[in-house]
Design a protein around this motif. Structure first.
Motif, PDB file in Angstrom:
ATOM      1  N   PRO A  82       0.803  -1.233   0.000  1.00  9.00           N
ATOM      2  CA  PRO A  82       0.000   0.000   0.000  1.00  9.00           C
ATOM      3  C   PRO A  82       0.829   1.274   0.000  1.00  9.00           C
ATOM      4  N   CYS A  96       0.726   6.161  -9.048  1.00  5.71           N
ATOM      5  CA  CYS A  96      -0.214   5.057  -9.224  1.00  5.71           C
ATOM      6  C   CYS A  96      -0.349   4.334  -7.889  1.00  5.71           C
ATOM      7  N   PHE A  97      -1.243   3.367  -7.815  1.00  4.94           N
ATOM      8  CA  PHE A  97      -1.243   2.492  -6.653  1.00  4.94           C
ATOM      9  C   PHE A  97      -1.619   1.083  -7.062  1.00  4.94           C
ATOM     10  N   LEU A  98      -1.187   0.125  -6.254  1.00  3.32           N
ATOM     11  CA  LEU A  98      -1.463  -1.270  -6.544  1.00  3.32           C
ATOM     12  C   LEU A  98      -2.657  -1.711  -5.711  1.00  3.32           C
ATOM     13  N   ASN A  99      -3.580  -2.390  -6.362  1.00  2.00           N
ATOM     14  CA  ASN A  99      -4.748  -2.890  -5.668  1.00  2.00           C
ATOM     15  C   ASN A  99      -4.734  -4.404  -5.787  1.00  2.00           C
TER      16      ASN A  99
ATOM     17  N   THR B  40     -13.305   5.782  -8.157  1.00  2.00           N
ATOM     18  CA  THR B  40     -12.233   4.867  -7.757  1.00  2.00           C
ATOM     19  C   THR B  40     -12.685   3.991  -6.600  1.00  2.00           C
ATOM     20  N   ALA B 208      -7.730  10.574  -5.504  1.00  2.00           N
ATOM     21  CA  ALA B 208      -8.147   9.213  -5.842  1.00  2.00           C
ATOM     22  C   ALA B 208      -7.001   8.225  -5.660  1.00  2.00           C
ATOM     23  N   LEU B 209      -5.773   8.708  -5.828  1.00  2.00           N
ATOM     24  CA  LEU B 209      -4.631   7.790  -5.748  1.00  2.00           C
ATOM     25  C   LEU B 209      -4.243   7.484  -4.305  1.00  2.00           C
ATOM     26  N   LEU B 211      -6.495   6.256  -2.193  1.00  2.00           N
ATOM     27  CA  LEU B 211      -7.349   5.147  -1.763  1.00  2.00           C
ATOM     28  C   LEU B 211      -6.603   3.836  -1.950  1.00  2.00           C
ATOM     29  N   ARG B 212      -6.962   2.836  -1.166  1.00  2.00           N
ATOM     30  CA  ARG B 212      -6.383   1.510  -1.329  1.00  2.00           C
ATOM     31  C   ARG B 212      -7.500   0.480  -1.342  1.00  2.00           C
TER      32      ARG B 212
END
Lengths: 167, 285
Positions: A82, A96-99, B40, B208-209, B211-212
């Motif tokens: 996270p 970006c992020f990893l889900n 998102t 928005a980035l 959030l997880r």
């Protein structure tokens, strides 16, 4: 026979602009993961992450990544994911992020899940289609998914075409 | 709970096991940004989100409590939740940051416009009061600074008994390393006293980035000292109990409550055939 056990994390790379996804490559994702693990868990994490970690598969069109972690410490390494906020791709730093979508013991189970997930995405895409031609194409892709259950190659191609339509 | 949940909320269906919620999304005047946040959240699989208005009273000048903008004005079309066929549910929430006892005004009419009410105490006295007596749903734990006090058993047990939940937000931990340390330190400190019960994890995301995904948050709970099942509850069932608590709070301080009406109906049922005893009473006296 005893085999070496691993955990495969099926992750989705989320970016604000989807066209950036095409820049993805496995080395940059791997480096970002290693960096995040080293930041959150220090030398111990970095050591664990250096043994049998690798990026097994990457689809730049849908932003899907398979990560392999040793089974013994995958929770520790996963807890660092996270904290990834950007991936450096070809010299550009892209936020970006990893889900994480699924955790599997074999690539096969992950693949099964991925096919189901992609079909679901196509279903979600259907009401967003602008004209009849797009709709037909997505419908055909969904049909192909259910016909080619387990045939990954075909699905990937369809996933791509669907993705292009949304743009 | 004195009432069945179906009375109050037609949704989520009681049959579904895990419905993920994120009860803290910072409200943003920029509508397109907010829309992207909600989109998102729906894509990640959150079926309920709460837009958070932060109210920080200062001693110098009098400030107005913010008024929530109607959801339909903020967001054009509610996106469909991933893996479900329903659109996402959006609530309003107010967080009052208190550093003085006069900052939180119980029974203020302005608070009633919000679905959820949270308080963020900054001193030990206020934390005690928030846990034991304030009529709120959520007590926020500060994550941006080191806590100036220790958590004591008495207020925490009191809050658990009253059904007030503690909230930890993780967006600050994602932003930079010092606040990550504070978040983890405060979280571990809280978990030692409350043993992982009555905790919710939420994002406090502005972009928005930040959030997880729900599964990532559940695993992140292990860093905060939560066990697997407790951290799963922290994004699903505990959040649901916050909503139910909010409903009871609203109705109890209002005119009529759901549980009361049931009792009244029962009373009426009793009195309807029992008109005669009441008529007889004057004879006895």
């Amino acid at each position: 026979m005893v085999r070496v056990k691993s955990r495969y994390l099926l992750c989705e790379v989320n970016v604000s602009d989807r066209s950036h996804l095409l820049l993805l490559d496995d080395r940059s994702v791997g480096a970002a993961v290693k960096d995040a693990v080293a930041r959150t868990h220090g030398d111990y994490g970095a050591a664990l992450c250096s043994v049998r970690f690798c990026v097994k598969y990457l689809n730049a069109h849908t932003g899907i990544v398979f990560l392999r972690f040793p089974k013994r410490c995958y929770k520790l390494l996963w807890s660092a994911l996270p904290f990834i906020t950007s991936v450096e791709m070809r010299g550009q730093k892209i936020p970006c992020f990893l889900n994480c979508l699924h955790v599997g013991g074999t690539i096969r189970t992950c693949q099964k899940f991925l096919i189901r997930y992609n079909t679901q995405q196509l279903h979600r895409m259907l009401p967003k289609c602008k004209n009849e031609e797009e709709k037909q194409q997505v419908r055909r892709s969904i049909l192909n998914c259910s016909q080619a259950w387990g045939n990954k190659e075909e699905l990937e191609g369809e996933g791509e075409s669907g993705e292009d339509e949304e743009e | 709970m004195p009432f069945s949940s179906s009375h109050v909320f037609p949704w989520p269906p009681s049959s579904s096991m895990a419905v993920f919620m994120d009860l803290n999304i910072r409200v943003d005047p920029d509508k397109s940004k907010l829309q992207r946040l909600i989109d998102t959240a729906a894509h990640l699989g959150f079926s309920t989100v709460a837009l958070n208005y932060v109210f920080e009273p200062s001693t110098k000048k009098k400030q107005e409590i913010p008024v929530p903008t109607p959801i339909s004005e903020l967001i054009g079309e509610l996106p469909v939740v991933q893996g479900r066929s329903r659109p996402i549910r959006v609530l309003n929430r107010l967080t009052v940051v208190t550093s003085d006892a006069s900052h939180f005004r119980p029974n203020a009419a302005e608070y009633r416009r919000f679905d959820l009410l949270a308080v963020e105490p900054t001193t030990e006295k206020l934390f005690h009061a928030a846990c034991m007596s304030y009529d709120v749903d959520i007590v926020c734990i500060s994550v941006t600074e080191k806590l100036p006090f220790f958590f004591k058993r008495a207020p925490i047990n009191g809050a658990v008994d009253r059904g007030v939940l503690f909230e930890l937000s993780y967006a600050a931990a994602i932003r930079d390393s010092t606040r990550r340390r504070y978040t983890i330190a405060n979280a571990v400190c809280l978990m030692e006293t409350c043993k992982g019960k009555n905790v919710i994890l939420s994002s406090a995301a502005e972009k928005a980035l930040e959030l997880r995904g729900p599964y990532d948050i559940i695993n992140l709970g292990s860093l905060f000292g939560l066990s697997d099942e407790n951290s799963k509850a922290a994004v699903s069932s505990s959040c649901r109990s916050v909503l139910l608590h909010a409903e009871t709070r609203k109705t109890a301080s209002g005119i009529i409550s759901t549980s009361r009406t049931d009792q009244q109906e029962a009373l009426q049922d009793q009195t309807d055939p029992g008109d005669e005893p009441s008529a007889k009473r004057p004879k006895h006296s």
